[in-house]
Structures are given as structure tokens and as C-alpha cells.
Design an enzyme around this catalytic site. Structure first.
Site, PDB file in Angstrom:
ATOM      1  N   HIS A  31      26.193 -23.705  53.342  1.00  0.00           N
ATOM      2  CA  HIS A  31      26.722 -23.881  51.991  1.00  0.00           C
ATOM      3  C   HIS A  31      25.550 -24.028  51.030  1.00  0.00           C
ATOM      4  CE1 HIS A  31      30.481 -23.888  53.774  1.00  0.00           C
ATOM      5  NE2 HIS A  31      30.961 -25.066  53.455  1.00  0.00           N
ATOM      6  N   LYS A  68      38.230 -32.135  44.093  1.00  0.00           N
ATOM      7  CA  LYS A  68      38.460 -31.286  42.920  1.00  0.00           C
ATOM      8  C   LYS A  68      39.936 -31.260  42.546  1.00  0.00           C
ATOM      9  CE  LYS A  68      37.569 -26.844  43.396  1.00  0.00           C
ATOM     10  NZ  LYS A  68      38.661 -25.944  43.021  1.00  0.00           N
TER      11      LYS A  68
END
Length: 917
Positions: free
Chosen positions: A177, A579
């Protein structure tokens, strides 16, 4: 003559500094390292860029320090969000700089952070050694000895602890990532400086050695200065595979060699029971997503996965060949002087008959040195594995290799050479148990939506079959690769976005259609390919246990579970749930999901392993790992734990053998304590805590959804007031920032979401909504406020949450964030949103200080607070330069030089804050 910055005038005084726990002496070596590295950097700046650039950098530095000093001593709101004349002076100075001069100053501050990070890493190692040296020092939190002592005090015996260790399997999973900003060449130069710093931190240091190491550091700083810190292109998946393997040889393997003796020593110290390191169970193995994670990354292909498998195998085979070469050097006992075991002699004779191609290597050793002859055959078989295709003489599996090593070990053990057996054979056998022939398990990952599309496209008459081709190619290649490489190397398939049991069943149908062996086969040693549901949204976390119960209770899934030994892995997503629902609700729902899954697994007779998809920042599940494990629900914890590690976190935890060993110690200690003391992290023991957390989570979720996730101003503000649109300029990873080329918040990946807020010093994912929840609850009266303080003292989950929020708040900087907000063109939108941020920040700060009983953030960790105060003045100029470059770019100025400098500020700020996203 060059001044020696690390000169030792008094060895005893220097030794006291290196081993002391007193405040001033404790930090004196760190201050010396930072000051000396800064002086060397100053020398390089003047040599390479001239006095004018050096003076410019110093002027900005002093302005930032003066600004920070004023904020630190200010009262109330003046210390939170007021601008200052010093900051404004810095802004005006930066606004008048050319791009060329801006680039030089950005380089200066960014390089300083590289050096400070190295100094702080060296200090961490120094403090760990001081603790180990001091027999009367209190054990550090998470130490093996301290954990075992607590367990003994709770009534646990050595036998119970050993039984617990046999259940422990910790697996760090390294991902690609995109949160590691540094280039590979930069990391190499860091390592060279780190080695020099290590050599300078000695009490007995001759001037000649000090001069030599200081010159080496100066040389590396010069090289850093002349090296481009930004990649010329995004790394390919193959680049990421290579970078992901860099830590194994020099650090991870070495760390494991020290970890097991440490554990054996701790058991003996606490329980008085002597146990050889080789008799301990293997408690650590490794995983990787690099080359296997396809979710949103079209660059990962079947060829990528094969490259990852091949390179990983090469790394561990090379290590084994070095081990066997060493064994051939040291295992010189003569069979003419000391007998060997019959089983060993039989195996040696067998190799003489069946391995004619190894005869020359075996005959190179004296007639009576039987172990060396045998090991020559072992080395030959290892070399044969690397042939394409492997030769007939090659080991078919790691168990065969281990069997040969055990023959040597047992023969030595039984013929008065037990020291040789334990010193030389046991570490290699541990390595084989840990790494096999595959090094690490590579997980395959893809999104449930693509599986749905693939199955739909496989129906007769469908023309567009790109989704089906992608998925079926992946599955078919996995089936073939498991035949060519160790089948253990691929044993998990993570299904992102799992929202119903049909997502799992659909994958099973596709896998069967592709010819994948899903069930384990004990005869061939193939563990099969287990589908792993990944629950990421708040809704999916809430439904996860019910989905798993439905799957685990079905008749057709039962035989698969039986083949896997009734084991099942389930992954929980921290980043996307944050999120989706904000910090408090995400953390609470993950906690409840774990507890529900563990209870469901127990009821369904499942041996559950939870896989935690944690990121580096607090808003993505980051924070101290030891504390996080202990704060999770212990009831039903099996002892098996997987955690993703990524980006700069990998370097922070594993880019040094000593620090990697400490990471293993923290993780294993916490897992053992959580396994044996399940009541430790149980919020259900106090219904009032549970009710309070449920109420606060509901308040926070409502507030977060209204003002962030569902706020029509959000996307526009985020794209203008942060550098998120410039994220790709940094060329951090091969993976796109969005799942789709265009889209809203839902399609934006969690990493750029965290990146934008971190770079712009808002850091919203780490704290927004917490203040509203805590304040609303505390406003209910004195009893509510008392309950919060009680939970802070006695509820591990709540304490971990608040401490992580506190850490996030230390990285918020409202005066700088306001400067970023000025980039928003619509004044009304800018004021609405930033006023909202300021109000919630004040609420959160006040509430956190009240709950923790502090007057300032991080009062409980003064050394960390000082580190943050040291860093912040140096981050400020980088932030101001980034803002100015964004202003120019958005005003229409466009050039490759401007884009490069923007990327350089991204790198510098990430190094300064020790977080990218």
C-alpha cells in the site's frame, strides 16, 4: 582539523549516558546525535548550495521556532489556532522565492528529517539495551519477562504458559500500500548512516574511529543531497516485490535468531524452568500481499504473482545455502573418533547411491568427516530446487530438508555433542519451521464486485468478458502456481467488500470452475485455498458474524472447514470503516465485530483467526500494537493473529534487527496475555461501559455522517484544501489512488483520504466526532463525567481509543491548516467547513484533556512530547512551501519543476510527521 562531534573525553561519563534512566542523561545522547547530524548537514548545504541558501534555511527555521515557542506559552485559544507575525514573515519570505531556491530549502528540511529519524531510531535501540543491562530496572511494557511475571503473579504455571505459547501464531503481513515515500536508494543510504551512528555510540571510542565514522556520515549526507528523492516513475509491482523482500535477509531473519533465546531466558528467569530455545514452539510466521493484492491494482497479474513466489523462494534458499555452508565449516567431528547414529549413516549411504551428481562435492571432505559429506549432499539438493524445472534430486518440500537436518542434529545430540546441535542446528530448524521453502504466505485479494461481474459475464451470450477474464486468469494461475511452488505459499484468498454470504459462495463457484483445489489435502501437504471475507464498512462489520454463521452452518461448507481443521480466517478493515463512520464508531464496531465473530466461532466449533487490516496512522488503525492487542476482546481469542504492516511502518518496526526483535516481543507478549487472560479487555464485564460506548458511538456517527461523509461541501473542500489531487506526483506506489478513474468519496481509497488530511495538518480521520460524543455524554452530569474517568483508568479499549486520539491531536496544527484552507476558492464554503473543524477540534481537545486529567497533550509521555516539539518547527516551513506551490499550480502555473517540488514537499512532510497516510 575537523571538529569531532562524537569525541569521548570521559569514557565513564559516556557510559553513564548510554545506560542511565535519569531524565537529562537519558536524552543527552539523542541531543548529541541530532545536533551533530544537523551540523554535518549544515556543512553539506554550504558546500553544495552556498551560504545564501544556508542563511535562508536558518531564517525560516528560526521564524518557525519563534512561532512554536509563542504558541507553546500562549493561553487558551491563542495556543490553538491564532496565527503569528513570525509565521506571516515566513510566508512572505517563501512567496518571494524562485522555484530553484525553494527546491534547495525543501531539500534541506527534508534531509534534516531523514537524519532526525535515524537519530531517534538509534535512541530507541539505546534505551532497549539500557533496560536489558539494568537488572533492577522495571520491565518495559510488553517485555517477555514482564508479561511472564504478571502471568505468574496471576497464578499461571510454566506448563500453562507453554501450552499458551503452542497456540500462538503471529503473522505480520507486508503490503505494498503506497505509504512509503522513500526510494530504495535512499533507504540504503539511511542504513549506512545508521551503521555509522551505531559505531559512534560507544563509551570506548578512539578519536581516529570517531573521525572515520563522522566522515562516513558526512559522505552519506552528501550523497543524499545529490540524490533525487522523487522517483522518476511510479514503482512497478516488480519493484515493490523486490523492496518487500529487502528486510528479510539483514533484519527479520536475524531478529528471529535472537527472539527465541530471549523467550527461553525469560521463561527460566520467571519460572526457574530451563528450556532450550529449540524446544519452544514456532510463534511467528510471515505473510505478504505484494504481488497478490489485485483489488484496484490492474498492474498485478499472474506473472506478478509468479515473480513474487520465485523471488521469495530465492531469498530463503540463499539463506539456507549460507547456513549449510556454515554447518560444513563447523561440523567437523570425525566419525573415526566419535560414532554417529545408524539412521544418519544409512541416510549418508543412501545419498552416495542416489546422488551421483553430488559425489564430487561429498568426496571433497576427509573420509571420516561424515557430517560435512552429508551436508554437501544437502546443499546439492537445495541448489537443484532452483533449476527450472527443478531437478529430480531437489527436495520436494521443506519437511524433507528439515528431516535431513534433524538426522544430523539427533546424531550430534546422542553422541556427546549436544552443544553443537543446539548452537548450530536448532536455529536453522527454527528457520525452516518459520519460512519453509516459500518465505512467506502470499495472499490473493480481489473485490467481491469483480467476482459478481465475472460470474455474470460467464453466462452464455455475454459479449464483454473482461471481468471474467481477469478473475478466471487469476484463479487458474493460482491452481498452476501451487503445483510449481510450495503449496503453502498461497493458501488464502481475501474477498474485499464482502457484504453477504453469496459473495463467499460466488467465489467458491468461480474457484471450482477454474480448477482450484479449495479443500486442504493432507496427503500432498496442500493447505488448499481458503476464502477470507473482508468486512470493511460499518454495515458489513455489524453483519459479519451473521454472514459467517450462515456460511459455517451450511452443509456444503462444512467439509471444507473439516479439511482446514475447522479453521477460518476473517479480515476486518480499519481504514475504510473509519472513512465510512469516523474514528469512534469504526473502532467500536470493529471491537464488537471481533467479539461477535469469536462468540459465533465458538458456537460453530470454528478455530477463528482474525486478520486486522491496520494502517500506519491512527485513523487507519495505527497506534501501539501491544496496547491495541490487549484492548481487544479476549474471550474466544484463539492465539492466532494476522496484522497488515505497510509503508513507513515497516521501516519503523522492522528495518533493524534489534527493533524487529522488539516488535516480535511486543506482539507475542500481548497475544499470550490476551489468550490467557481473556477478561483483561472485556468491556462486557461492566454493562455501564458498554452502554456508554454504544451511546457515544451513535452520537459520533450521526455527527460524522452529517458533517463529513454526507456533507456536500466535503469533497470540494478536501480537494482544494489538501494536496490529495497531487498525491500521484509523489510516485509512491503502483496502485491507483481511486478504484475508478472518477468518483466521489466512496471511490477514493483510504490511503489518499488519510494522506490529504495528514499533509494539510487537519488529521480529521484520527479525531473528528470524538469531541462531540465525549462532550454530549459528559454534559449529562457529574456521574457521566466520573464514569468516563473510570473507563479511562480501567477499560483497556476506551483507554487505547483515547490515547490514539490524543496522538492524532498532537499532529493537528490549525494555524497551518488555516493556510491550506485559504486555497479554497469559495469563501463561504471555506469558512463553513474550517469553522466546523476548529469547533470540533476545540471540543475534542478539551474533552480528551478532561478525561485523561492532563493540562497538555502527552503529559503522560514527556519524551514523546519533546520529540514532537523538536520536529514541528521544521515541518512548518515545508508545509508553507507546499501551500505556496499549490497556490501557484492552481493559479495556472505548470511545469515539471513545480510538480517535482510539490512531490518533494510531500516526502519531507511525511518524514517529519512520520506518517504518509
Amino acid at each position: 582539523m575537523q571538529e569531532l562531534y562524537w569525541k569521548v573525553d570521559n569514557p565513564l561519563a559516556r557510559l553513564a549516558e548510554l545506560t542511565s534512566f535519569a531524565g537529562d542523561l537519558w536524552e543527552r545522547p539523542l541531543r548529541r546525535d541530532v545536533r551533530s547530524l544537523g551540523k554535518l548537514l549544515g556543512t553539506v548545504i554550504r558546500e553544495q548550495s552556498g551560504e545564501a541558501i544556508y542563511d535562508l534555511e536558518e531564517e525560516l527555521r528560526h521564524s518557525a521556532i519563534a512561532h512554536r515557542r509563542r504558541l507553546f506559552h500562549a493561553e487558551g485559544d491563542a495556543g490553538i489556532c491564532q496565527d503569528s507575525s513570525q509565521l506571516q514573515a515566513a510566508v512572505e519570505l517563501i512567496r518571494g522565492l524562485s522555484l530553484a531556491d525553494t527546491g534547495q530549502v525543501v531539500k534541506a528540511f527534508s534531509t534534516f528529517f531523514e537524519l532526525v529519524n535515524l537519530a531517534e531510531t538509534q535512541h530507541r535501540k539505546r534505551r532497549l539495551r539500557a533496560v536489558r543491562l539494568a537488572a533492577d530496572a522495571a520491565d518495559k511494557p510488553g517485555s517477555l519477562r514482564g508479561t511472564l511475571a504478571r502471568l505468574k503473579a496471576q497464578g499461571f504455571s510454566a506448563e500453562q504458559v507453554m501450552a499458551g505459547l503452542r497456540q500462538i501464531e503471529v503473522m505480520p503481513v507486508f503490503t505494498a500500500h503506497p505509504t512509503e515515500v522513500a526510494r530504495r536508494v535512499t533507504r540504503t543510504k539511511r542504513q549506512h548512516i545508521a551503521w555509522a551512528l551505531e559505531s559512534l555510540n560507544r563509551a570506548l571510542l578512539f578519536d581516529t574511529e570517531a573521525a572515520r565514522q563522522q566522515q562516513a556520515i558526512l559522505c552519506e549526507i552528501t550523497a543524499l543531497w545529490q540524490t533525487e528523492e522523487i522517483r522518476s516513475h511510479n514503482p512497478t509491482v516488480e519493484n515493490e516485490i523486490a523492496m518487500g523482500l529487502d528486510h528479510y535477509g539483514p533484519f527479520l531473519i536475524s531478529a528471529l535468531e535472537g527472539f527465541y533465546p530471549d523467550l527461553a531466558e525469560a521463561v527460566e528467569e520467571v519460572f526457574g524452568q530451563r528450556i532450550a530455545p529449540g524446544e519452544l514452539p514456532t510463534v511467528i510466521r510471515f505473510g505478504s500481499w505484494i504481488g497478490g493484492d489485485r483489488d484496484g491494482n490492474p498492474g498485478v497479474s499472474p506473472a506478478s504473482t509468479e515473480t513474487a513466489l520465485k523471488k521469495a523462494r530465492s531469498v530463503i534458499l540463499d539463506s539456507y545455502l549460507r547456513d549449510v555452508a556454515q554447518l560444513k565449516e563447523v561440523l567437523t567431528p570425525s566419525g573415526c573418533r566419535v560414532p554417529t547414529s545408524a539412521a544418519f549413516r544409512q541416510a549418508l549411504q543412501g545419498y552416495r547411491q542416489t546422488l551421483p551428481t553430488a559425489a564430487a562435492a561429498m568426496d571433497a571432505y576427509p573420509e571420516c568427516e561424515l557430517y560435512r559429506q552429508f551436508l554437501a549432499a544437502v546443499a546439492h539438493r537445495l541448489v537443484c530446487i532452483r533449476q527450472t524445472p527443478p531437478q529430480a534430486a531437489a527436495y520436494r518440500c521443506a519437511d524433507e530438508f528439515a528431516k535431513d537436518l534433524r538426522l544430523v542434529r539427533d546424531s550430534l545430540e546422542n553422541h556427546q555433542a549436544h552443544r553443537l546441535a543446539r548452537q548450530y542446528l536448532d536455529p536453522v530448524l527454527r528457520k525452516v519451521s518459520t519460512f519453509g521453502f516459500h518465505l512467506h504466505v502470499i495472499d490473493i485479494r480481489q473485490h467481491a464486485q469483480l467476482h459478481e461481474r465475472a460470474e455474470r459475464e460467464l453466462e452464455p451470450g455475454v459479449v464483454d468478458g473482461t471481468g471474467a477474464v481477469t478473475v478466471m486468469d487469476t484463479l487458474q494461475s493460482v491452481a498452476e502456481l501451487k503445483k510449481l511452488y510450495a503449496p503453502q505459499a498461497i493458501s488464502r484468498y481475501v474477498i474485499s467488500g464482502t457484504s453477504c454470504v453469496e459473495d463467499m459462495r460466488r467465489w467458491l463457484r468461480l474457484a471450482m470452475r477454474a480448477g482450484v483445489r479449495v479443500a486442504a489435502d493432507e496427503g500432498s501437504g496442500d493447505p488448499g485455498l481458503m476464502p477470507v471475507p473482508l468486512f470493511e464498512s460499518i454495515a458489513d462489520l455489524r453483519n459479519g458474524a451473521a454472514i459467517c454463521r450462515q456460511l459455517w452452518s451450511s452443509a456444503d461448507y462444512g467439509p471444507l472447514l473439516d479439511s482446514w481443521g475447522r479453521r477460518q480466517e476473517v479480515m476486518l478493515g480499519y481504514s475504510d470503516s473509519n472513512k465510512d463512520g469516523g474514528m469512534l464508531t469504526s473502532t467500536w464496531e470493529i471491537y464488537k465485530a471481533q467479539r461477535d465473530l469469536q462468540q459465533t466461532a465458538r458456537q460453530c466449533n470454528i478455530d477463528l483467526r482474525l486478520f486486522h487490516g491496520r494502517g500506519g496512522t491512527v485513523g487507519r488503525g495505527g497506534g501501539p500494537t501491544h496496547r491495541a492487542i490487549l484492548s481487544q476482546p479476549g474471550d474466544g481469542f484463539s492465539g492466532a493473529l494476522k496484522i497488515t504492516e505497510q509503508g513507513e511502518v515497516i521501516n519503523w518496526k522492522y528495518a533493524d534487527a534489534e527493533l524487529a526483535r522488539r516488535t516480535f516481543e511486543l506482539t507475542v507478549s500481548a497475544s499470550l496475555e490476551s489468550l490467557l487472560r481473556p477478561e483483561y479487555g472485556d468491556t462486557a464485564a461492566q454493562p455501564r461501559w458498554e452502554a456508554a460506548l454504544e451511546e457515544m458511538s451513535a452520537t459520533a456517527l450521526k455527527f460524522y455522517r452529517r458533517h463529513i461523509a454526507d456533507n456536500p461541501d466535503l469533497v470540494s473542500y478536501f480537494e482544494q484544501a489538501t494536496p490529495v489531487l497531487e498525491f500521484e506526483l509523489a510516485k509512491i506506489g503502483s496502485r491507483p489512488a481511486r478504484r475508478k478513474t472518477a468518483g466521489g468519496l466512496d471511490d477514493l481509497r483510504a490511503i489518499p483520504w488519510g494522506f490529504g488530511w495528514m499533509q494539510s495538518r487537519h488529521v480529521l480521520p484520527g479525531w473528528f466526532g470524538i469531541g462531540q460524543a465525549l462532550t454530549a455524554f459528559a454534559d449529562q452530569g457529574p456521574q457521566a463525567r466520573c464514569l468516563l474517568r473510570q473507563m479511562m483508568a480501567d477499560c483497556p479499549f476506551f483507554a487505547d481509543l483515547i490515547r490514539n486520539v490524543e496522538l492524532a491531536l498532537t499532529k493537528v496544527d490549525l494555524p497551518i491548516a488555516q493556510r491550506y484552507a485559504e486555497l479554497v476558492g469559495d469563501a463561504g464554503l471555506r469558512e463553513r467547513f474550517f469553522d466546523l473543524v476548529v469547533a470540533e477540534y476545540k471540543r475534542t481537545l478539551t474533552a480528551v484533556l478532561e478525561v485523561t486529567g492532563q493540562s497538555r497533550l502527552m503529559d503522560h509521555e514527556p519524551s514523546l512530547a519533546r520529540s514532537l516539539r523538536l520536529r514541528t518547527p521544521y515541518v512548518d516551513p515545508l508545509s508553507l512551501m507546499q501551500i505556496e506551490l499549490l497556490r501557484r499550480k492552481r493559479a495556472g502555473e505548470e511545469s515539471s519543476e513545480l510538480n517535482y517540488l510539490l512531490a518533494a514537499t510531500i516526502h519531507g512532510i511525511a518524514a517529519g510527521l512520520r506518517n504518509t497516510g
